[in-house]
Design a protein around this motif. Sequence first.
Motif, mmCIF file in Angstrom:
data_model
loop_
_atom_site.group_PDB
_atom_site.id
_atom_site.type_symbol
_atom_site.label_atom_id
_atom_site.label_comp_id
_atom_site.label_asym_id
_atom_site.label_seq_id
_atom_site.Cartn_x
_atom_site.Cartn_y
_atom_site.Cartn_z
ATOM 1 N N ASP A 149 65.627 66.436 18.789
ATOM 2 C CA ASP A 149 66.553 65.311 18.941
ATOM 3 C C ASP A 149 65.855 63.984 19.227
ATOM 4 O O ASP A 149 66.420 62.927 18.969
ATOM 5 N N ASP A 166 73.782 64.573 16.931
ATOM 6 C CA ASP A 166 74.650 65.585 16.330
ATOM 7 C C ASP A 166 76.099 65.106 16.365
ATOM 8 O O ASP A 166 76.468 64.250 17.181
ATOM 9 N N SER A 167 76.920 65.699 15.501
ATOM 10 C CA SER A 167 78.350 65.427 15.566
ATOM 11 C C SER A 167 78.929 66.181 16.757
ATOM 12 O O SER A 167 78.503 67.287 17.080
ATOM 13 N N ASP A 168 79.898 65.564 17.411
ATOM 14 C CA ASP A 168 80.500 66.153 18.605
ATOM 15 C C ASP A 168 82.006 65.907 18.573
ATOM 16 O O ASP A 168 82.450 64.793 18.278
ATOM 17 N N GLN A 169 82.782 66.961 18.832
ATOM 18 C CA GLN A 169 84.234 66.856 18.761
ATOM 19 C C GLN A 169 84.779 65.748 19.669
ATOM 20 O O GLN A 169 85.740 65.073 19.331
ATOM 21 N N THR A 170 84.134 65.555 20.809
ATOM 22 C CA THR A 170 84.589 64.546 21.770
ATOM 23 C C THR A 170 83.955 63.182 21.513
ATOM 24 O O THR A 170 84.625 62.150 21.578
ATOM 25 N N LEU A 171 82.656 63.164 21.190
ATOM 26 C CA LEU A 171 81.925 61.902 21.069
ATOM 27 C C LEU A 171 81.976 61.287 19.668
ATOM 28 O O LEU A 171 81.703 60.105 19.512
ATOM 29 N N ARG A 189 77.659 57.942 16.139
ATOM 30 C CA ARG A 189 76.871 57.873 17.372
ATOM 31 C C ARG A 189 75.535 57.164 17.126
ATOM 32 O O ARG A 189 75.079 56.370 17.942
#
Length: 245
Positions: free
Chosen positions: A103, A133-138, A144
Amino acid sequence: MHRSAPRLTRILACAAVPVMLVAAGCSSDDSGSDASASPSASAAGGASAAPATSAAPAPSVAPAKFAKLPDACKSITAKTVEDLVPEVKKKAGTPGKSSDLNDRGNCSWNGLEDKGVKGSDYRWLDVSLLRFDSDQTLGTGEKRAQDKYVSKVAEVKATEGATDVVTSSVPGVGNEARAISYSMKKTGETFRYGVIAVRTENVVVTVSYNGTGYAGAKAPAAGELMEGTVKAVKDAVAAVAAANK
């Protein structure tokens, strides 16, 4: 006696009428009570029979395009490092500390070229890689990374002690790129900096290239430094794409 018998019969018949009415009244009350309870029971039955509705699932975010990062110390080619940092101390570069190299990664090179009576040239090259990374919340990795790219540009522009700050776009590099050049006085010398921040999909690449002259050598020109920065950042962006093939 014949007269009193019919009369007695009539009295008894009249006396029976209120009793029947009372009985009828009680029967009516009971029936009404049952009728009023019946719709409630029917409604309860109807409610339990209706299918339960579940909440709609939250829309999923698109997966990030780049799943990994290249080795930061190999993201800039040896040829580029040789061209930009004469007399480099460590050709393989000095990696920065990272708890997750998938990362984030960082690497730097520096060197001092002694030109004798003409003085010495000092150069420093640094590359930073950040993957989101893709994040359901962010949100998506791309969004991002875009947020980080914007904040990184603002951070470089606001560098404490920087003077002669100039920004410009860098066409043809990643999805979006911004160049920032500036000067800074350190250890009695004027250092010139060329910094480029790039977003390539869900990865933010930042290259910083700076230098100065000692013992009579001139500091590098801003344009010269920025040309070197562009060359290095193109290497790094290409390395990110190559690592994910």
